[in-house]
Write a protein that holds these residues in place. Structure first.
Motif, PDB file in Angstrom:
ATOM      1  N   ILE A  33      14.386   9.446 -32.821  1.00  0.00           N
ATOM      2  CA  ILE A  33      13.502   9.955 -32.161  1.00  0.00           C
ATOM      3  C   ILE A  33      12.102  11.100 -32.692  1.00  0.00           C
ATOM      4  CG2 ILE A  33      12.505   9.221 -29.868  1.00  0.00           C
ATOM      5  CD1 ILE A  33      15.050   8.710 -28.931  1.00  0.00           C
ATOM      6  N   THR A  34      10.283  10.339 -32.870  1.00  0.00           N
ATOM      7  CA  THR A  34      10.052  11.096 -33.805  1.00  0.00           C
ATOM      8  C   THR A  34       8.740  11.075 -31.914  1.00  0.00           C
ATOM      9  OG1 THR A  34       8.902  10.304 -34.566  1.00  0.00           O
ATOM     10  CG2 THR A  34      10.515  10.606 -35.336  1.00  0.00           C
ATOM     11  N   SER A  35       8.102  12.035 -31.981  1.00  0.00           N
ATOM     12  CA  SER A  35       6.889  12.251 -31.282  1.00  0.00           C
ATOM     13  C   SER A  35       6.006  10.793 -31.362  1.00  0.00           C
ATOM     14  CB  SER A  35       6.171  13.497 -31.539  1.00  0.00           C
ATOM     15  OG  SER A  35       5.673  13.242 -32.787  1.00  0.00           O
ATOM     16  N   ARG A  45       5.704  12.089 -40.255  1.00  0.00           N
ATOM     17  CA  ARG A  45       3.751  11.581 -40.501  1.00  0.00           C
ATOM     18  C   ARG A  45       3.365  12.994 -40.699  1.00  0.00           C
ATOM     19  NH1 ARG A  45       3.460   6.177 -36.827  1.00  0.00           N
ATOM     20  NH2 ARG A  45       4.603   4.713 -38.848  1.00  0.00           N
ATOM     21  N   ARG A  46       2.231  13.015 -40.414  1.00  0.00           N
ATOM     22  CA  ARG A  46       1.525  14.267 -40.460  1.00  0.00           C
ATOM     23  C   ARG A  46       1.219  14.639 -38.433  1.00  0.00           C
ATOM     24  NH1 ARG A  46      -4.628  15.823 -41.571  1.00  0.00           N
ATOM     25  NH2 ARG A  46      -4.987  18.243 -41.831  1.00  0.00           N
ATOM     26  N   ASN A  47       1.457  15.868 -38.031  1.00  0.00           N
ATOM     27  CA  ASN A  47       1.139  16.417 -36.957  1.00  0.00           C
ATOM     28  C   ASN A  47       2.791  15.298 -35.892  1.00  0.00           C
ATOM     29  OD1 ASN A  47      -0.728  18.018 -37.043  1.00  0.00           O
ATOM     30  ND2 ASN A  47      -1.921  15.903 -36.288  1.00  0.00           N
ATOM     31  N   GLU A  48       3.750  14.873 -37.004  1.00  0.00           N
ATOM     32  CA  GLU A  48       5.006  14.651 -36.209  1.00  0.00           C
ATOM     33  C   GLU A  48       5.800  15.257 -35.820  1.00  0.00           C
ATOM     34  OE1 GLU A  48       6.662  10.166 -36.464  1.00  0.00           O
ATOM     35  OE2 GLU A  48       6.410  11.155 -38.115  1.00  0.00           O
ATOM     36  N   SER A  49       6.554  15.201 -34.908  1.00  0.00           N
ATOM     37  CA  SER A  49       7.403  15.908 -34.626  1.00  0.00           C
ATOM     38  C   SER A  49       9.233  15.327 -34.369  1.00  0.00           C
ATOM     39  CB  SER A  49       7.708  17.125 -33.650  1.00  0.00           C
ATOM     40  OG  SER A  49       7.488  16.770 -33.082  1.00  0.00           O
ATOM     41  N   ILE A  50      10.247  15.393 -34.784  1.00  0.00           N
ATOM     42  CA  ILE A  50      11.782  14.751 -34.509  1.00  0.00           C
ATOM     43  C   ILE A  50      12.066  15.648 -32.695  1.00  0.00           C
ATOM     44  CG2 ILE A  50      13.964  15.261 -34.404  1.00  0.00           C
ATOM     45  CD1 ILE A  50      13.710  14.935 -37.389  1.00  0.00           C
ATOM     46  N   VAL A  51      12.160  14.543 -32.068  1.00  0.00           N
ATOM     47  CA  VAL A  51      12.605  14.594 -30.855  1.00  0.00           C
ATOM     48  C   VAL A  51      13.732  14.584 -31.098  1.00  0.00           C
ATOM     49  CG1 VAL A  51      12.389  13.977 -28.076  1.00  0.00           C
ATOM     50  CG2 VAL A  51      10.254  13.486 -29.286  1.00  0.00           C
ATOM     51  N   LYS A  52      14.857  13.250 -31.052  1.00  0.00           N
ATOM     52  CA  LYS A  52      15.934  13.609 -31.297  1.00  0.00           C
ATOM     53  C   LYS A  52      16.238  12.270 -32.203  1.00  0.00           C
ATOM     54  CE  LYS A  52      17.710  13.739 -26.923  1.00  0.00           C
ATOM     55  NZ  LYS A  52      18.447  15.264 -26.142  1.00  0.00           N
ATOM     56  N   LYS A 110       0.902  10.594 -22.925  1.00  0.00           N
ATOM     57  CA  LYS A 110       0.027   9.841 -22.449  1.00  0.00           C
ATOM     58  C   LYS A 110      -0.364   8.073 -22.313  1.00  0.00           C
ATOM     59  CE  LYS A 110      -2.718  13.859 -21.335  1.00  0.00           C
ATOM     60  NZ  LYS A 110      -1.999  14.494 -21.003  1.00  0.00           N
ATOM     61  N   MET A 111       1.045   7.916 -22.869  1.00  0.00           N
ATOM     62  CA  MET A 111       1.347   6.465 -23.115  1.00  0.00           C
ATOM     63  C   MET A 111       1.763   5.837 -21.446  1.00  0.00           C
ATOM     64  SD  MET A 111       2.198   6.006 -27.346  1.00  0.00           S
ATOM     65  CE  MET A 111       1.930   8.095 -27.936  1.00  0.00           C
ATOM     66  N   THR A 112       1.818   4.881 -21.429  1.00  0.00           N
ATOM     67  CA  THR A 112       2.972   4.148 -20.239  1.00  0.00           C
ATOM     68  C   THR A 112       4.277   3.632 -20.726  1.00  0.00           C
ATOM     69  OG1 THR A 112       1.495   2.700 -20.183  1.00  0.00           O
ATOM     70  CG2 THR A 112       0.902   3.970 -18.860  1.00  0.00           C
ATOM     71  N   VAL A 113       5.057   3.578 -20.390  1.00  0.00           N
ATOM     72  CA  VAL A 113       6.045   2.506 -20.662  1.00  0.00           C
ATOM     73  C   VAL A 113       6.768   2.074 -19.160  1.00  0.00           C
ATOM     74  CG1 VAL A 113       7.560   5.073 -20.794  1.00  0.00           C
ATOM     75  CG2 VAL A 113       8.349   2.114 -22.076  1.00  0.00           C
ATOM     76  N   ILE A 114       7.586   1.171 -18.968  1.00  0.00           N
ATOM     77  CA  ILE A 114       7.956   0.417 -17.531  1.00  0.00           C
ATOM     78  C   ILE A 114       9.161   0.566 -17.971  1.00  0.00           C
ATOM     79  CG2 ILE A 114       9.306  -1.336 -16.364  1.00  0.00           C
ATOM     80  CD1 ILE A 114       5.738  -2.174 -16.837  1.00  0.00           C
ATOM     81  N   ASP A 149      10.151  10.409 -22.019  1.00  0.00           N
ATOM     82  CA  ASP A 149       9.238  11.804 -22.298  1.00  0.00           C
ATOM     83  C   ASP A 149       8.588  11.482 -22.512  1.00  0.00           C
ATOM     84  OD1 ASP A 149      11.198  11.876 -19.589  1.00  0.00           O
ATOM     85  OD2 ASP A 149      12.280  13.448 -20.825  1.00  0.00           O
ATOM     86  N   THR A 150       8.779  11.411 -24.031  1.00  0.00           N
ATOM     87  CA  THR A 150       7.899  11.558 -25.262  1.00  0.00           C
ATOM     88  C   THR A 150       7.119  10.494 -25.027  1.00  0.00           C
ATOM     89  OG1 THR A 150       9.751  11.746 -26.276  1.00  0.00           O
ATOM     90  CG2 THR A 150       7.492  11.386 -27.558  1.00  0.00           C
TER      91      THR A 150
END
Length: 113
Positions: free
Chosen positions: A31-33, A4-11, A105-109, A99-100
């Motif tokens: 896994i992307t941004s 998608r626009r402004n999306e990058s690949i993390v792994k 600035k999202m939360t995850v448990i 990390d992503t």
């Protein structure tokens, strides 16, 4: 998978399997941004990809296969759905998700027990 626009690949190209009912579907996870994208191998009955937006992931938990094999991971979504994956790079996948989401600035448990 198209980015998608402004999306990058993390792994990318992570070998995993996904439980879909009684079928365990093997494939590759990216896994992307913005999301997790699972692309099944073409040999399976259930060939449709799975896309999970990172903002919709509430928690990620470690799971053991057959009660003792440390290769499972359950992704819990905000809407109550769960998706269970198997893969030997579980810690790496969970760390990348955490990390992503922090960068966005999202939360995850993350449950490690």
């Amino acid at each position: 998978m198209e980015l998608r626009r402004n999306e990058s690949i993390v792994k990318e190209n992570i070998a995993v399997s996904l439980f879909r009912g009684i079928e365990v579907v093997s494939g590759r996870l990216t896994i992307t941004s913005d999301r997790l994208y699972f692309q099944p191998h073409s040999l399976h009955i259930q060939k449709q990809p799975l896309e999970l937006n990172l903002k919709d992931i509430a928690a990620v938990e470690k799971r053991n296969t057959l009660f003792m094999i440390p290769n499972g991971m359950k992704i819990k979504m905000n809407n109550g759905q769960d998706h269970t994956f198997l893969g030997w790079k579980r810690a790496e996948i969970m760390g990348s998700i955490q990390d992503t989401k922090k960068e966005q600035k999202m939360t995850v448990i993350i449950k490690t027990r």
